[in-house]
Design a protein around this motif. Sequence first.
Motif, PDB file in Angstrom:
ATOM      1  N   THR A   1       0.693  -1.192  -0.060  1.00  0.00           N
ATOM      2  CA  THR A   1       0.050  -0.099  -0.033  1.00  0.00           C
ATOM      3  C   THR A   1       0.869   1.174  -0.047  1.00  0.00           C
ATOM      4  N   ASN A   2       0.342   2.242  -0.784  1.00  0.00           N
ATOM      5  CA  ASN A   2       1.104   3.469  -1.005  1.00  0.00           C
ATOM      6  C   ASN A   2       0.821   4.311   0.606  1.00  0.00           C
TER       7      ASN A   2
ATOM      8  N   ASN B   1       5.210   8.355  -1.297  1.00  0.00           N
ATOM      9  CA  ASN B   1       4.589   8.201  -2.543  1.00  0.00           C
ATOM     10  C   ASN B   1       3.904   9.256  -3.373  1.00  0.00           C
TER      11      ASN B   1
HETATM   12  N1  PLP Z   1      -4.781   6.529   2.078  1.00  0.00           N
HETATM   13  C1  PLP Z   1      -3.983   7.787   2.226  1.00  0.00           C
HETATM   14  C2  PLP Z   1      -3.887   8.661   3.073  1.00  0.00           C
HETATM   15  C3  PLP Z   1      -3.060   7.787   1.079  1.00  0.00           C
HETATM   16  O1  PLP Z   1      -2.035   8.779   1.086  1.00  0.00           O
HETATM   17  C4  PLP Z   1      -2.962   6.756   0.087  1.00  0.00           C
HETATM   18  C5  PLP Z   1      -2.081   6.498  -1.077  1.00  0.00           C
HETATM   19  O2  PLP Z   1      -1.515   7.561  -1.104  1.00  0.00           O
HETATM   20  C6  PLP Z   1      -4.193   5.839   0.200  1.00  0.00           C
HETATM   21  C7  PLP Z   1      -4.861   5.776   1.184  1.00  0.00           C
HETATM   22  C8  PLP Z   1      -4.246   4.756  -0.901  1.00  0.00           C
HETATM   23  O3  PLP Z   1      -3.440   3.520  -0.689  1.00  0.00           O
HETATM   24  P1  PLP Z   1      -3.149   2.517  -1.585  1.00  0.00           P
HETATM   25  O4  PLP Z   1      -4.232   2.494  -2.520  1.00  0.00           O
HETATM   26  O5  PLP Z   1      -1.881   2.220  -2.300  1.00  0.00           O
HETATM   27  O6  PLP Z   1      -3.726   1.140  -0.634  1.00  0.00           O
END
Ligand code: PLP
Length: 318
Positions: A59-60, A189
């Motif tokens: 996950t980012n 990210n």
């Molecule tokens: N939540 C936050 C606060 C984020 O900054 C991000 C990605 O930047 C995400 C969720 C989504 O992460 P992922 O879709 O890679 O699980």
Amino acid sequence: MAPPEKIELKKQAQQLIEQYDNFLFDCDGVIWLDEKLIPGVLETIEHLESQGKRFAFVTNNSSKSRDTYIEKFHRLGFKGIGKHLIYPTCYAAASYLKEHLKVPAGAKVWVLGDHGIETELKELGYIPVGGSDPRLDDEFHPQHDLLKVDPDVRAVVVGSTKAFNYMRIATTLQYLLHENKSLPFIGTNIDRSYPGPEGLILPAGGSVVNYMSYTSNRDFIDVGKPSKRLLETILEQRDFDKSKTLMIGDTMYTDIKFGNDGQLGGESGGSLLVLSGGTKLKDLHHLIENPASLQDGPSLIPLKYIESFGHIIHLLSN
Ligand code: PLP
Ligand code: CA
């Protein structure tokens, strides 16, 4: 380039599972949306496990540590998800400092970001400064102690934070400009936004990182998807053969590019877009029809797509 294949038949779902041994899952938009599990995903992953398939979660989102993610997986009904299966970008940032920049344990690291970054830095023996320090909630004034750079800080990590304010921006900027901009600047990210609760589109970590990049006029080291270095770390640690690995995600410029640039799935490819998160069918069509309008063109186009990863169990049981 062939258009992506839509997975909508039992036979296609069976082939997908046969073709790959390892599955890398993005989390938000694939496994869950905020606190809600996406229907069928748990059952599909349990089915993969019963077939001897292996997986990891990437996950980012840098705001939560691996331990916090374990609690979330368990809360949502997953069993036996260990720390070694979870790769959030707060962990990627801390390991990048250790493995690639060779910053020694015991060093101080300035943080602009939520708790996950501080927790993962501490796990690797670093001393996070900045971050959740309550003095950063103060109103800005130019004589504030925290605006004086601590000379022992060895690097700066920036990620998503809900406590974005002028004190945090101004203090972080001092570190990014310090000694001719010589401290390494790590960004967790590049995501602009993510699908949040109540159908809201919310600002993600990439907006914070790019804010600091703009104000300091510096590039950052991106340790999140689509970084090849992150992929190599995961493949190596998990001992996954990349030609037998599939990346599943809902964002083309992070997840799909991660799988395509990393040459997952060998010659056939290894990227699967799900439409259960931030990308809708019209976005995919727009990309296919206008690849030239995007800098990265073909590397953003998935090999296959499906309405959601949980749809696989539904197709298999028909
Ligand atoms: N939540 C936050 C606060 C984020 O900054 C991000 C990605 O930047 C995400 C969720 C989504 O992460 P992922 O879709 O890679 O699980
Ligand atoms: Ca996602």
